[in-house]
Design an enzyme around this catalytic site. Structure first.
Site, PDB file in Angstrom:
ATOM      1  CB  THR A  14      26.191  -9.851 -17.258  1.00  0.00           C
ATOM      2  OG1 THR A  14      25.168  -9.492 -18.288  1.00  0.00           O
ATOM      3  CG2 THR A  14      25.842  -8.574 -15.969  1.00  0.00           C
ATOM      4  CG  ASP A  15      28.081 -14.885 -16.595  1.00  0.00           C
ATOM      5  OD1 ASP A  15      26.729 -14.801 -16.134  1.00  0.00           O
ATOM      6  OD2 ASP A  15      28.846 -15.671 -15.861  1.00  0.00           O
ATOM      7  CD  GLN A  16      23.335 -18.820 -21.388  1.00  0.00           C
ATOM      8  OE1 GLN A  16      24.565 -19.478 -21.476  1.00  0.00           O
ATOM      9  NE2 GLN A  16      22.369 -19.519 -21.969  1.00  0.00           N
TER      10      GLN A  16
END
Length: 137
Positions: A14-16
């Protein structure tokens, strides 16, 4: 034949924003493709042991809705098209829980030897050709 490969979206993917990063989708396609081959009757590792490779020549991915951390994911894989020199796979990525469509995509591959010289898979490995033709329906 349609193969279904299931897994849970990992935190590292996942990203931020907590959304699965786009760079993971080719990896998920590969997981679906290798599982498809194994379920069809000849694992990718066996194909490679026989000196045959499937280098990628094209990839396409269209995002429909986000996948998030801990979503239960299903990659549905089918063969779109196959010739004696090339094979194309289609992928549909959905949430296992409710079937929400996350992404659709495809990959194209050439049949080659270990030096990446194109080959005719129907002549080189007729057993695999028959397995995959049967899997196409």
């Amino acid at each position: 034949m349609q193969s279904e490969t299931q897994f849970i979206a990992r935190y590292a993917e996942t990203d931020q924003m907590g959304i699965v990063h786009h760079s993971n989708y080719p990896i998920w396609f590969e997981a679906g493709r290798t599982d498809f081959l194994k379920k069809s009757g000849m694992a990718n590792s066996k194909i490679e042991e026989l000196g045959i490779l499937l280098p990628l020549s094209h990839i396409d991915c269209n995002f429909k809705s986000p996948a998030r951390y801990e979503d239960e994911i299903v990659v549905k894989t089918t063969i779109r098209k196959m010739t004696c020199a090339r094979i194309e796979f289609e992928y549909e990525i959905v949430k296992d829980k409710d079937g929400t469509l996350i992404a659709i995509g495809s990959t194209s591959h050439a049949w080659t030897d270990k030096s990446l010289k194109p080959l005719n898979i129907e002549k080189k490995l007729p057993e695999l050709w028959c397995i995959l033709k049967k899997a196409m329906g």
